[in-house]
Design a protein around this motif. Structure first.
Motif, PDB file in Angstrom:
ATOM      1  N   GLY A  37       0.810  -1.215   0.000  1.00 59.58           N
ATOM      2  CA  GLY A  37       0.000   0.000   0.000  1.00 59.58           C
ATOM      3  C   GLY A  37       0.839   1.259   0.000  1.00 59.58           C
ATOM      4  O   GLY A  37       0.541   2.220  -0.721  1.00 59.58           O
ATOM      5  N   TRP A  38       1.911   1.248   0.784  1.00 56.15           N
ATOM      6  CA  TRP A  38       2.779   2.428   0.830  1.00 56.15           C
ATOM      7  C   TRP A  38       3.484   2.638  -0.512  1.00 56.15           C
ATOM      8  O   TRP A  38       3.587   3.771  -0.997  1.00 56.15           O
ATOM      9  CB  TRP A  38       3.798   2.264   1.945  1.00 56.15           C
ATOM     10  N   LEU A  39       3.954   1.571  -1.127  1.00 56.81           N
ATOM     11  CA  LEU A  39       4.610   1.693  -2.433  1.00 56.81           C
ATOM     12  C   LEU A  39       3.656   2.248  -3.489  1.00 56.81           C
ATOM     13  O   LEU A  39       4.025   3.118  -4.287  1.00 56.81           O
ATOM     14  CB  LEU A  39       5.128   0.320  -2.885  1.00 56.81           C
ATOM     15  N   LEU A  40       2.428   1.751  -3.488  1.00 58.27           N
ATOM     16  CA  LEU A  40       1.451   2.230  -4.472  1.00 58.27           C
ATOM     17  C   LEU A  40       1.080   3.681  -4.215  1.00 58.27           C
ATOM     18  O   LEU A  40       0.876   4.462  -5.154  1.00 58.27           O
ATOM     19  CB  LEU A  40       0.204   1.344  -4.440  1.00 58.27           C
ATOM     20  N   GLY A 161       1.468  -6.516  12.690  1.00 59.16           N
ATOM     21  CA  GLY A 161       1.982  -6.638  11.331  1.00 59.16           C
ATOM     22  C   GLY A 161       2.319  -5.306  10.669  1.00 59.16           C
ATOM     23  O   GLY A 161       3.439  -5.125  10.146  1.00 59.16           O
ATOM     24  N   PRO A 162       1.387  -4.317  10.652  1.00 63.86           N
ATOM     25  CA  PRO A 162       1.706  -3.042   9.997  1.00 63.86           C
ATOM     26  C   PRO A 162       2.902  -2.307  10.593  1.00 63.86           C
ATOM     27  O   PRO A 162       3.719  -1.783   9.827  1.00 63.86           O
ATOM     28  CB  PRO A 162       0.392  -2.247  10.162  1.00 63.86           C
ATOM     29  N   PRO A 163       3.056  -2.235  11.951  1.00 62.71           N
ATOM     30  CA  PRO A 163       4.284  -1.599  12.444  1.00 62.71           C
ATOM     31  C   PRO A 163       5.550  -2.323  12.011  1.00 62.71           C
ATOM     32  O   PRO A 163       6.562  -1.683  11.707  1.00 62.71           O
ATOM     33  CB  PRO A 163       4.120  -1.649  13.972  1.00 62.71           C
ATOM     34  N   ILE A 164       5.486  -3.660  11.971  1.00 60.06           N
ATOM     35  CA  ILE A 164       6.643  -4.407  11.467  1.00 60.06           C
ATOM     36  C   ILE A 164       6.915  -4.026  10.013  1.00 60.06           C
ATOM     37  O   ILE A 164       8.063  -3.776   9.622  1.00 60.06           O
ATOM     38  CB  ILE A 164       6.406  -5.919  11.599  1.00 60.06           C
ATOM     39  N   GLY A 165       5.846  -3.974   9.214  1.00 55.54           N
ATOM     40  CA  GLY A 165       6.011  -3.573   7.825  1.00 55.54           C
ATOM     41  C   GLY A 165       6.562  -2.164   7.705  1.00 55.54           C
ATOM     42  O   GLY A 165       7.442  -1.896   6.876  1.00 55.54           O
ATOM     43  N   GLY A 173      13.868  -1.336   3.583  1.00 55.11           N
ATOM     44  CA  GLY A 173      13.225  -1.269   2.286  1.00 55.11           C
ATOM     45  C   GLY A 173      12.091  -2.274   2.153  1.00 55.11           C
ATOM     46  O   GLY A 173      11.912  -3.163   2.996  1.00 55.11           O
ATOM     47  N   PRO A 174      11.314  -2.178   1.075  1.00 58.87           N
ATOM     48  CA  PRO A 174      10.110  -3.002   0.930  1.00 58.87           C
ATOM     49  C   PRO A 174      10.389  -4.483   0.706  1.00 58.87           C
ATOM     50  O   PRO A 174       9.539  -5.314   1.019  1.00 58.87           O
ATOM     51  CB  PRO A 174       9.403  -2.389  -0.281  1.00 58.87           C
TER      52      PRO A 174
END
Length: 407
Positions: A37-40, A161-165, A173-174
Motif C-alpha cells: 500500500g505504501w509503495l502504491l 503486522g503493519p508496524p513491522i512492515g 526497504g520493501p
C-alpha cells in the motif's frame, strides 16, 4: 525436552498451535500489505489505485468463494486448506521478487497481481479453515468460542503486522517486508502437515451433483441465515470501513511516513481486538441474536465513520478509528460465527463461501465506491455519507428484528 516430546506436546494442544501458526502468517501478511500500500501510494497518490489494491484482495471472493465452499464440502477441509496455503505462499513470493526485478508501472502491476493471487487463495483458505475448526473442538458447544478466537488472533496480527512492515520499510526497504510475508506462510503449511491431528471422521462431506451446489446451501440454510447474509452484504456495501484507503487516510490524518500508516492501522487493529474479545466471551448468546450482534456492530462502525469525517483531527480521529475497528470486527466475525454455528455441518464449507461473498465482496465494492466519491467530494465527506447510510441500515435492522431469536 527432546524434539519428539516437543512435537507430542504441540499435538496435544493442537487448537492453540493452529491459532499461533495462523497468527504468525497473518502478521507477515499485514506487513506485506502495508508495504504494498505504501509503495502504491508513493508511486501514484491515486485513491483509486489504493482501492483497486484492496479490491484485488477482496473481490476474488465473488468468483471463487462459491467454488471454494463446494470443493471444501466435497474434498474435505484439510485437503483444501493445505493447497490454499501453498497458493498463498506462491502469490506472496511474486510480490517479493517484484521489488528487485521491476519498477514503475510494471512493479505496480506485479504488486497488484500478487495481491490478486493472495485474495484468490485466501478465499479457499478461509472457507476451508472455518469447517476445519469443527474437527479440532472436543464438543460442539466449543465451536463458537474457538471460531471467534481466530478473530482475536487475526486482529492481534493486524496490530503488530503493519508496524513491522513500517519499520522494515523505513529500515531495510520493501523487499524485507514482502519477503517476511512470503516466509510466514511456511509456518501454517508445516503445522498442518506435521503437527495437526484433526478428527477427520467427524467431517460430513457432500456428494457430487446438484445437491452439492451453492444454490442448495442457500436454499437449505433457512430464511434466518439468508437474512444474515443479505444484511451483512448490505452493511458492507454501504457502511463498511474502507481499509484499502487506509494509506490515504493515514497520510491526511497523521502524515505521509510509513510509521504513520503503521500507527493508524494498529489503532484500528486494537479496536478490532477489543471487539473480538467481547464477542468471544458472548459467542453462544449472541449467535442466537443476529439483529443485536450485526445491527449493533454496524451502528458502532457507522457512527464512528461519521465522527471521523466530521472532525478529522489526530487524537479524535484515532479514537474513531478504534471504534471503527471494533464495530467492523464484530460484524465480520459475528456473521461467520452465526453461519457456522447455526448451519448443518455438511453445509459449512458452502456457508463460509457465502459469508465471504457477502462481507469481502461487499467490502471490495464499497471501497471502489468510496474511492470514486472521494475524488469528487474528498475522503472525509465520503466517510460521513457512507457512515450515515450504514447507520440507517443498522437502526432499521435493530428496530425491526430486535426480538428475533435463532433456535
Amino acid at each position: 525436552m527432546n524434539a519428539r516430546q516437543g512435537l507430542q506436546l504441540l499435538r496435544q494442544h493442537q487448537r492453540t498451535t493452529f491459532l499461533v501458526a495462523s497468527g504468525l502468517s497473518t502478521a507477515g501478511s499485514f506487513a506485506g500489505l502495508t508495504a504494498k500500500g505504501w509503495l502504491l501510494l508513493q508511486g501514484s497518490h491515486n485513491p483509486l489505485l489504493l482501492a483497486l489494491h484492496f479490491a484485488m484482495l477482496t473481490l476474488p471472493t465473488l468468483v471463487v468463494s462459491g467454488p471454494a465452499g463446494v470443493l471444501t464440502d466435497q474434498w474435505g477441509s484439510e485437503k483444501v486448506l493445505i493447497r490454499a496455503q501453498w497458493g498463498l505462499f506462491a502469490a506472496a513470493v511474486l510480490g517479493a521478487i517484484a521489488i528487485p526485478l521491476s519498477q514503475g508501472g510494471l512493479q505496480a502491476l506485479l504488486l497488484l497481481a500478487s495481491t490478486l493471487g493472495v485474495g484468490t487463495a485466501s478465499a479457499y483458505e478461509l472457507t476451508a479453515r472455518n469447517k476445519y475448526c469443527a474437527l479440532l473442538v472436543d464438543h460442539p458447544d466449543g465451536l463458537g468460542s474457538y471460531l471467534t478466537s481466530f478473530s482475536v488472533v487475526f486482529n492481534v496480527a493486524k496490530l503488530v503486522g503493519p508496524p513491522i512492515g513500517g519499520l522494515l520499510l523505513a529500515g531495510t526497504g520493501p523487499f524485507a517486508a514482502l519477503a517476511l510475508d512470503a516466509a510466514s506462510y511456511l509456518v501454517p503449511i508445516a503445522t498442518l502437515i506435521w503437527l495437526m491431528a484433526p478428527n477427520a471422521d467427524a467431517e460430513e462431506r457432500s456428494q457430487r451433483g446438484q445437491q452439492a451446489s451453492l444454490a442448495t446451501a442457500w436454499r437449505d440454510c433457512g430464511a434466518d441465515l439468508r437474512r444474515v447474509l443479505i444484511f451483512c452484504a448490505l452493511a458492507c456495501l454501504f457502511g463498511f470501513f474502507h481499509p484499502g484507503l487506509a494509506p490515504l487516510m493515514a497520510d491526511q490524518l497523521l502524515g505521509p511516513s510509513p510509521q504513520a500508516l503503521g500507527l493508524f492501522t494498529s489503532v484500528i487493529a486494537a479496536g478490532s481486538i477489543t471487539g473480538g474479545l467481547w464477542l468471544q466471551r458472548r459467542a453462544e448468546h449472541l449467535s442466537r441474536r443476529p439483529a443485536l450482534l450485526l445491527g449493533g456492530s454496524t451502528l458502532v462502525s457507522g457512527l464512528a465513520q461519521i465522527g471521523l469525517g466530521i472532525s478529522p483531527h489526530a487524537g479524535w480521529g484515532l479514537a474513531m478509528a478504534f471504534l471503527i475497528g471494533a464495530g467492523t470486527a464484530c460484524l465480520l466475525s459475528g456473521t461467520n460465527l452465526i453461519l457456522q454455528v447455526r448451519s448443518p455441518q455438511v453445509l459449512r464449507g458452502r456457508m463460509a463461501g457465502l459469508g465471504q461473498i457477502a462481507f469481502l465482496g461487499g467490502g471490495g465494492l464499497s471501497g471502489i465506491l468510496a474511492a470514486g466519491l472521494s475524488l469528487k467530494t474528498g475522503i472525509w465527506p465520503t466517510f460521513v455519507l457512507l457512515g450515515c447510510l450504514g447507520s440507517a441500515l443498522a437502526i432499521w435492522e435493530l428496530a425491526s428484528q430486535h426480538q428475533k431469536r435463532l433456535a
